[in-house]
Design a protein around this motif. Sequence first.
Motif, PDB file in Angstrom:
ATOM      1  N   GLY A 198       0.823  -1.205   0.000  1.00  0.00           N
ATOM      2  CA  GLY A 198       0.000   0.000   0.000  1.00  0.00           C
ATOM      3  C   GLY A 198       0.855   1.251   0.000  1.00  0.00           C
ATOM      4  N   PHE A 199       0.182   2.359  -0.223  1.00  0.00           N
ATOM      5  CA  PHE A 199       0.842   3.666  -0.239  1.00  0.00           C
ATOM      6  C   PHE A 199       0.379   4.426   0.989  1.00  0.00           C
ATOM      7  N   GLY A 203       1.544   7.708   2.022  1.00  0.00           N
ATOM      8  CA  GLY A 203       1.343   9.137   1.811  1.00  0.00           C
ATOM      9  C   GLY A 203       2.593   9.858   1.364  1.00  0.00           C
ATOM     10  N   LEU A 213      -3.399   3.696   1.324  1.00  0.00           N
ATOM     11  CA  LEU A 213      -4.055   3.923   0.040  1.00  0.00           C
ATOM     12  C   LEU A 213      -3.649   2.825  -0.931  1.00  0.00           C
ATOM     13  N   SER A 214      -4.474   2.627  -1.935  1.00  0.00           N
ATOM     14  CA  SER A 214      -4.159   1.655  -2.971  1.00  0.00           C
ATOM     15  C   SER A 214      -2.939   2.131  -3.752  1.00  0.00           C
ATOM     16  N   LEU A 215      -2.140   1.191  -4.214  1.00  0.00           N
ATOM     17  CA  LEU A 215      -0.965   1.549  -5.007  1.00  0.00           C
ATOM     18  C   LEU A 215      -1.341   2.273  -6.293  1.00  0.00           C
ATOM     19  N   ASP A 216      -2.556   2.028  -6.792  1.00  0.00           N
ATOM     20  CA  ASP A 216      -2.959   2.709  -8.030  1.00  0.00           C
ATOM     21  C   ASP A 216      -3.357   4.168  -7.786  1.00  0.00           C
ATOM     22  N   THR A 217      -3.218   4.635  -6.536  1.00  0.00           N
ATOM     23  CA  THR A 217      -3.382   6.054  -6.239  1.00  0.00           C
ATOM     24  C   THR A 217      -2.329   6.863  -6.993  1.00  0.00           C
ATOM     25  N   ILE A 218      -1.181   6.236  -7.220  1.00  0.00           N
ATOM     26  CA  ILE A 218      -0.075   6.883  -7.926  1.00  0.00           C
ATOM     27  C   ILE A 218      -0.097   6.429  -9.378  1.00  0.00           C
ATOM     28  N   TYR A 219      -0.143   7.388 -10.268  1.00  0.00           N
ATOM     29  CA  TYR A 219      -0.070   7.077 -11.687  1.00  0.00           C
ATOM     30  C   TYR A 219       1.379   7.171 -12.131  1.00  0.00           C
TER      31      TYR A 219
END
Length: 146
Positions: free
Chosen positions: A66-67, A69, A138-144
């Motif tokens: 996960g991410f 922040g 947060l989900s890893l796909d929060t980061i593009y």
Amino acid sequence: MHKPHVTVAAIVKNKQQFLLVKERDKFTKRICYNQPAGHLEEKETLAQAASRELLEETGLSLKPSGFLGVYNLHAANGVHYLRFCFLFETTSETAVLEPKDSDIISANWHSYEQIKDLPLRSHLVLKCIQDSLNKAPLSLDTIYDD
């Protein structure tokens, strides 16, 4: 032109323990503790950078779960850092920790209570651990990443 340093950090949990590396601060020259962390390299995604730093500084090959922040730090050394924290989890209590980075003295597991009494690289070390205990990642796909 102002350019912050982009860094990544690996918050690694195993039950109630957190993985920290012992290192010498290049600015103050004192021994301190930090998460496995470092700078983003060319053509890396942020998650790849976090996994690479974890491998180099501890010998563990893990992918983030996960991410946590982004942390904005104007450090005492005059450098502005943008720190992207990733959460890693492992159930391997017996994994051999073998730092490959010559700047790392050792890598060890610590409880939250122990960490509060250690000389930390910056206040972000404890802040990120507290956030990992109190916030849902947060989900890893929060980061593009392109």
